[in-house]
Design an enzyme around this catalytic site. Structure first.
Site, PDB file in Angstrom:
ATOM      1  N   HIS A 280       0.807  -1.209   0.000  1.00  0.00           N
ATOM      2  CA  HIS A 280       0.000   0.000   0.000  1.00  0.00           C
ATOM      3  C   HIS A 280       0.850   1.273   0.000  1.00  0.00           C
ATOM      4  O   HIS A 280       0.328   2.380   0.081  1.00  0.00           O
ATOM      5  CB  HIS A 280      -0.920  -0.024   1.236  1.00  0.00           C
ATOM      6  CG  HIS A 280      -2.015   0.985   1.219  1.00  0.00           C
ATOM      7  ND1 HIS A 280      -2.028   2.093   2.042  1.00  0.00           N
ATOM      8  CD2 HIS A 280      -3.149   1.082   0.471  1.00  0.00           C
ATOM      9  CE1 HIS A 280      -3.117   2.797   1.819  1.00  0.00           C
ATOM     10  NE2 HIS A 280      -3.809   2.221   0.876  1.00  0.00           N
TER      11      HIS A 280
ATOM     12  N   LYS B 195       3.341   4.497  -0.956  1.00  0.00           N
ATOM     13  CA  LYS B 195       3.436   5.511  -2.018  1.00  0.00           C
ATOM     14  C   LYS B 195       4.737   6.278  -1.781  1.00  0.00           C
ATOM     15  O   LYS B 195       4.752   7.372  -1.204  1.00  0.00           O
ATOM     16  CB  LYS B 195       2.256   6.484  -1.988  1.00  0.00           C
ATOM     17  CG  LYS B 195       0.864   5.808  -2.016  1.00  0.00           C
ATOM     18  CD  LYS B 195       0.328   5.650  -0.627  1.00  0.00           C
ATOM     19  CE  LYS B 195      -1.141   5.238  -0.567  1.00  0.00           C
ATOM     20  NZ  LYS B 195      -1.569   4.138  -1.340  1.00  0.00           N
TER      21      LYS B 195
END
Length: 394
Positions: free
Chosen positions: A312, A314
């Site tokens: 997940h 970034k």
């Protein structure tokens, strides 16, 4: 009260003279010198966040996309309640869609203890300014305007290891001290007001003390011009890459501008590598992303799949100089719809650490081979093409 931020004029002069590290930065006026930034991986972010909450003396500003009434959510609830009962002003902002299913009793307990909680864009069509598509995807925790946390981590068991009863998601968050905290405070204040909260008093100190050597831009989609700012910051840094571009992104659907920047970087001899999930919690985005892999690989971009549970994160690092940690995905939702916040960091020490960690992560992944990728069935290709056509609405 006037806020004194570190002078960045010397940075501008240095870039004009020699380029150097600051040539990776698009907007020097947004740069804050003198910050300490600590990357935090997965569930290791929770203990320092809870420690900061426990040490709060004045106020806590807490913003999240997902808030769960599970074991992790209960731990944070208890921490906020304890501080609120001790006289600390606690403000909690959570997204209605991301936190869908959160029991009313959970919020009632917080309110009873004195926590002010606001639901961002409630899922009630009969209310004024209701908008299903515009979500608050920012994750921000600020304590006493002195320490802050931001990144991709939500509040729930998703990122707790499987052996401890969680889902084992991999994510990256960051702990920040220094002048950049003030920018996160301003972002929270704007979003809080947008959600209907009473104005948050500006408790800025006369001067924000230097805490470290990192120069930081806090880039948010709130405010004028914010919607495209992270996209442009990425492209600017990619255009200046000389050695390596290393990206981990959970929902990866780069537009034509990013794909062109990647291709030209490869043509200059830059190594471009991207880690994506091998599976995803948002299947439509997963299929749309896969439609682009062939195009990217033809241009020399190497794609690696994270083999474990949902990835997940970034994050990105370019040449070990320019780094980013935040909530911003390289897809249309982050660009056009969600409220997002990310840190852009210029610091060779931190950049080197993140580059070394990326090398370890790549070694843990499986690289997609272009020849094997072409052997996918016609049905897989058709599904991926179909979802790519509707990427603007995913």
């Amino acid at each position: 009260m006037r806020v004194h931020l570190p002078d960045v004029s010397r940075f501008r002069r240095r870039r004009r003279r020699s380029g150097g590290d600051l040539s990776y930065v698009r907007w020097l006026k947004l740069l804050r010198a003198g910050n300490l930034v600590q990357p935090l991986r997965a569930e290791k972010a929770f203990p320092p966040m809870l420690a900061a909450i426990a040490a709060a003396r004045k106020h806590i500003h807490f913003e999240t996309y997902i808030l769960r009434a599970d074991r992790t959510g209960d731990i944070f609830k208890a921490a906020l309640i304890e501080r609120a009962r001790a006289g600390v002003r606690v403000r909690l902002l959570y997204d209605s869609l991301g936190s869908f299913g959160l029991p009313g009793a959970y919020i009632a307990e917080l309110a009873e203890a004195g926590v002010t909680a606001i639901e961002y864009h409630p899922l009630v069509p009969w209310r004024a300014r209701w908008n299903l598509n515009k979500r608050d995807h920012q994750k921000i925790l600020i304590v006493d305007d002195e320490v802050a946390f931001t990144g991709g981590l939500n509040i729930g068991n998703d990122s707790v290891p499987v052996e401890d009863g969680g889902d084992g998601w991999f994510d990256v968050h960051a702990r920040v001290e220094g002048p950049a905290v003030r920018d996160l405070v301003q972002i929270f204040r704007r979003t809080w007001a947008r959600a209907g909260g009473e104005p948050v008093p500006d408790s800025a100190v006369e001067k924000s003390a230097s805490k470290g050597n990192a120069a930081v831009q806090v880039i948010s989609s709130t405010g004028v011009g914010g919607r495209w700012r992270m996209h442009r910051a990425y492209i600017h840094a990619i255009w200046r890459a000389e050695k390596s571009i290393s990206i981990m992104n959970a929902y990866f659907i780069p537009d034509r501008g990013l794909r062109r920047a990647f291709a030209r970087a490869v043509a200059r001899g830059v190594s471009v590598r991207v880690i994506v999930p091998s599976d995803s919690d948002v299947r439509a985005v997963y299929f749309a992303s896969r439609h682009l892999y062939s195009r990217l690989m033809r241009r020399g971009v190497r794609i690696f799949e994270w083999p474990d549970h949902m990835m997940h994160a970034k994050v990105g690092v370019i040449d070990g100089v320019w780094s980013t940690i935040g909530s911003y995905n390289l897809d249309r939702r982050s660009l056009l719809h969600n409220l997002e916040v990310s840190l852009v960091i210029i610091d060779r020490k931190l950049g080197g650490t993140m580059h070394e960690q990326f090398e370890k992560d790549v070694a843990h992944c499986r690289e997609i081979a272009p020849v094997e990728w072409q052997k996918r069935s016609i049905w897989e290709k058709a599904i991926e093409w179909m979802f790519y056509q509707v990427r603007y609405w995913l």
